[in-house]
Design a protein around this motif. Structure first.
Motif, PDB file in Angstrom:
ATOM      1  N   ASN A   1       0.806  -1.217   0.000  1.00 12.78           N
ATOM      2  CA  ASN A   1       0.000   0.000   0.000  1.00 12.78           C
ATOM      3  C   ASN A   1       0.842   1.273   0.000  1.00 12.78           C
ATOM      4  O   ASN A   1       0.321   2.346  -0.269  1.00 12.78           O
ATOM      5  CB  ASN A   1      -0.974   0.001   1.176  1.00 12.78           C
ATOM      6  CG  ASN A   1      -2.107  -0.968   0.943  1.00 12.78           C
ATOM      7  OD1 ASN A   1      -2.552  -1.152  -0.186  1.00 12.78           O
ATOM      8  ND2 ASN A   1      -2.571  -1.601   2.003  1.00 12.78           N
ATOM      9  N   TYR A   2       2.126   1.162   0.318  1.00 18.78           N
ATOM     10  CA  TYR A   2       2.986   2.345   0.302  1.00 18.78           C
ATOM     11  C   TYR A   2       2.982   3.018  -1.065  1.00 18.78           C
ATOM     12  O   TYR A   2       3.046   4.235  -1.156  1.00 18.78           O
ATOM     13  CB  TYR A   2       4.424   1.985   0.672  1.00 18.78           C
ATOM     14  CG  TYR A   2       4.709   1.919   2.155  1.00 18.78           C
ATOM     15  CD1 TYR A   2       3.707   1.746   3.096  1.00 18.78           C
ATOM     16  CD2 TYR A   2       6.015   2.017   2.608  1.00 18.78           C
ATOM     17  CE1 TYR A   2       3.988   1.673   4.451  1.00 18.78           C
ATOM     18  CE2 TYR A   2       6.309   1.946   3.963  1.00 18.78           C
ATOM     19  CZ  TYR A   2       5.297   1.772   4.872  1.00 18.78           C
ATOM     20  OH  TYR A   2       5.598   1.713   6.208  1.00 18.78           O
ATOM     21  N   LYS A   3       2.929   2.230  -2.124  1.00 18.22           N
ATOM     22  CA  LYS A   3       2.973   2.817  -3.464  1.00 18.22           C
ATOM     23  C   LYS A   3       1.744   3.669  -3.740  1.00 18.22           C
ATOM     24  O   LYS A   3       1.764   4.520  -4.620  1.00 18.22           O
ATOM     25  CB  LYS A   3       3.153   1.736  -4.525  1.00 18.22           C
ATOM     26  CG  LYS A   3       1.995   0.788  -4.661  1.00 18.22           C
ATOM     27  CD  LYS A   3       2.313  -0.302  -5.683  1.00 18.22           C
ATOM     28  CE  LYS A   3       1.225  -1.325  -5.803  1.00 18.22           C
ATOM     29  NZ  LYS A   3       1.151  -2.245  -4.672  1.00 18.22           N
ATOM     30  N   HIS A   4       0.683   3.465  -2.983  1.00 19.51           N
ATOM     31  CA  HIS A   4      -0.512   4.296  -3.124  1.00 19.51           C
ATOM     32  C   HIS A   4      -0.514   5.430  -2.100  1.00 19.51           C
ATOM     33  O   HIS A   4      -0.794   6.572  -2.441  1.00 19.51           O
ATOM     34  CB  HIS A   4      -1.783   3.448  -2.955  1.00 19.51           C
ATOM     35  CG  HIS A   4      -1.846   2.303  -3.902  1.00 19.51           C
ATOM     36  ND1 HIS A   4      -1.950   2.465  -5.263  1.00 19.51           N
ATOM     37  CD2 HIS A   4      -1.793   0.978  -3.689  1.00 19.51           C
ATOM     38  CE1 HIS A   4      -1.969   1.285  -5.843  1.00 19.51           C
ATOM     39  NE2 HIS A   4      -1.858   0.357  -4.915  1.00 19.51           N
ATOM     40  N   ILE A   5      -0.181   5.100  -0.873  1.00 19.53           N
ATOM     41  CA  ILE A   5      -0.236   6.089   0.212  1.00 19.53           C
ATOM     42  C   ILE A   5       0.701   7.266  -0.049  1.00 19.53           C
ATOM     43  O   ILE A   5       0.290   8.427  -0.041  1.00 19.53           O
ATOM     44  CB  ILE A   5       0.103   5.432   1.563  1.00 19.53           C
ATOM     45  CG1 ILE A   5      -0.981   4.416   1.942  1.00 19.53           C
ATOM     46  CG2 ILE A   5       0.282   6.481   2.661  1.00 19.53           C
ATOM     47  CD1 ILE A   5      -0.588   3.485   3.073  1.00 19.53           C
ATOM     48  N   PHE A   6       1.986   6.969  -0.269  1.00 20.90           N
ATOM     49  CA  PHE A   6       2.960   8.050  -0.356  1.00 20.90           C
ATOM     50  C   PHE A   6       2.929   8.784  -1.687  1.00 20.90           C
ATOM     51  O   PHE A   6       3.251   9.973  -1.743  1.00 20.90           O
ATOM     52  CB  PHE A   6       4.359   7.529  -0.013  1.00 20.90           C
ATOM     53  CG  PHE A   6       4.465   7.167   1.439  1.00 20.90           C
ATOM     54  CD1 PHE A   6       4.525   8.149   2.411  1.00 20.90           C
ATOM     55  CD2 PHE A   6       4.444   5.851   1.842  1.00 20.90           C
ATOM     56  CE1 PHE A   6       4.585   7.823   3.766  1.00 20.90           C
ATOM     57  CE2 PHE A   6       4.506   5.499   3.191  1.00 20.90           C
ATOM     58  CZ  PHE A   6       4.568   6.495   4.152  1.00 20.90           C
ATOM     59  N   THR A   7       2.513   8.121  -2.745  1.00 18.92           N
ATOM     60  CA  THR A   7       2.381   8.825  -4.026  1.00 18.92           C
ATOM     61  C   THR A   7       1.205   9.796  -3.977  1.00 18.92           C
ATOM     62  O   THR A   7       1.336  10.963  -4.360  1.00 18.92           O
ATOM     63  CB  THR A   7       2.191   7.823  -5.175  1.00 18.92           C
ATOM     64  OG1 THR A   7       1.120   6.932  -4.841  1.00 18.92           O
ATOM     65  CG2 THR A   7       3.436   7.039  -5.461  1.00 18.92           C
ATOM     66  N   ILE A   8       0.075   9.330  -3.483  1.00 19.44           N
ATOM     67  CA  ILE A   8      -1.114  10.191  -3.404  1.00 19.44           C
ATOM     68  C   ILE A   8      -0.889  11.332  -2.422  1.00 19.44           C
ATOM     69  O   ILE A   8      -1.268  12.480  -2.679  1.00 19.44           O
ATOM     70  CB  ILE A   8      -2.358   9.357  -3.034  1.00 19.44           C
ATOM     71  CG1 ILE A   8      -2.692   8.419  -4.198  1.00 19.44           C
ATOM     72  CG2 ILE A   8      -3.536  10.257  -2.683  1.00 19.44           C
ATOM     73  CD1 ILE A   8      -3.722   7.358  -3.874  1.00 19.44           C
ATOM     74  N   TRP A   9      -0.244  11.033  -1.309  1.00 18.28           N
ATOM     75  CA  TRP A   9       0.051  12.064  -0.317  1.00 18.28           C
ATOM     76  C   TRP A   9       0.951  13.143  -0.916  1.00 18.28           C
ATOM     77  O   TRP A   9       0.701  14.341  -0.751  1.00 18.28           O
ATOM     78  CB  TRP A   9       0.698  11.410   0.889  1.00 18.28           C
ATOM     79  CG  TRP A   9       0.791  12.237   2.138  1.00 18.28           C
ATOM     80  CD1 TRP A   9       0.376  13.518   2.345  1.00 18.28           C
ATOM     81  CD2 TRP A   9       1.345  11.794   3.379  1.00 18.28           C
ATOM     82  NE1 TRP A   9       0.648  13.900   3.639  1.00 18.28           N
ATOM     83  CE2 TRP A   9       1.236  12.867   4.293  1.00 18.28           C
ATOM     84  CE3 TRP A   9       1.925  10.608   3.801  1.00 18.28           C
ATOM     85  CZ2 TRP A   9       1.691  12.783   5.601  1.00 18.28           C
ATOM     86  CZ3 TRP A   9       2.365  10.532   5.105  1.00 18.28           C
ATOM     87  CH2 TRP A   9       2.250  11.604   5.994  1.00 18.28           C
ATOM     88  N   ALA A  10       2.003  12.731  -1.621  1.00 19.24           N
ATOM     89  CA  ALA A  10       2.918  13.699  -2.242  1.00 19.24           C
ATOM     90  C   ALA A  10       2.204  14.516  -3.315  1.00 19.24           C
ATOM     91  O   ALA A  10       2.374  15.744  -3.388  1.00 19.24           O
ATOM     92  CB  ALA A  10       4.129  12.981  -2.829  1.00 19.24           C
ATOM     93  N   LEU A  11       1.407  13.868  -4.144  1.00 18.44           N
ATOM     94  CA  LEU A  11       0.668  14.597  -5.185  1.00 18.44           C
ATOM     95  C   LEU A  11      -0.320  15.578  -4.561  1.00 18.44           C
ATOM     96  O   LEU A  11      -0.456  16.717  -5.032  1.00 18.44           O
ATOM     97  CB  LEU A  11      -0.062  13.617  -6.109  1.00 18.44           C
ATOM     98  CG  LEU A  11       0.814  12.748  -7.001  1.00 18.44           C
ATOM     99  CD1 LEU A  11      -0.022  11.681  -7.699  1.00 18.44           C
ATOM    100  CD2 LEU A  11       1.583  13.583  -8.010  1.00 18.44           C
ATOM    101  N   GLY A  12      -0.998  15.158  -3.506  1.00 13.39           N
ATOM    102  CA  GLY A  12      -1.942  16.040  -2.830  1.00 13.39           C
ATOM    103  C   GLY A  12      -1.265  17.227  -2.173  1.00 13.39           C
ATOM    104  O   GLY A  12      -1.737  18.360  -2.272  1.00 13.39           O
TER     105      GLY A  12
END
Length: 92
Positions: free
Chosen positions: A72-83
């Motif tokens: 799930n890191y590949k979703h959590i940290f990518t979305i967080w950074a984009l947001g």
């Protein structure tokens, strides 16, 4: 006996670690906006048509010898950074 461990850099940038680096750069108000944009572009370029990211290299090591994948890191940290980027810089 003391064991010595050495950091080994992956041959390719990874979306999870790029997300971590971007979060740190934005929190520190890094003046090199071009570097932040390159990281955002990497994350966006690797996003799949269905919105997900492919699993890349292992994200963690436990007890100096056991590789652990955190899918799930590949979703959590990518979305967080984009947001955070969108909230900080708008649509630049």
């Amino acid at each position: 006996s003391c064991e010595q461990h050495q950091y080994v850099e992956h041959e390719n940038s990874q979306v999870v670690q790029t997300g971590w680096a971007l979060m740190a750069l934005m929190a520190a108000k890094c003046p090199d906006h071009a570097a932040i944009q390159r990281g955002i572009r990497l994350i966006m370029d690797r996003q799949q048509p269905d919105g997900q990211w492919k699993q890349e290299a292992v994200e963690g090591i436990f007890n100096h010898s056991c590789a652990i994948s955190y899918p799930n890191y590949k979703h959590i940290f990518t979305i967080w950074a984009l947001g955070r980027y969108a909230n900080t810089y708008g649509s630049k």
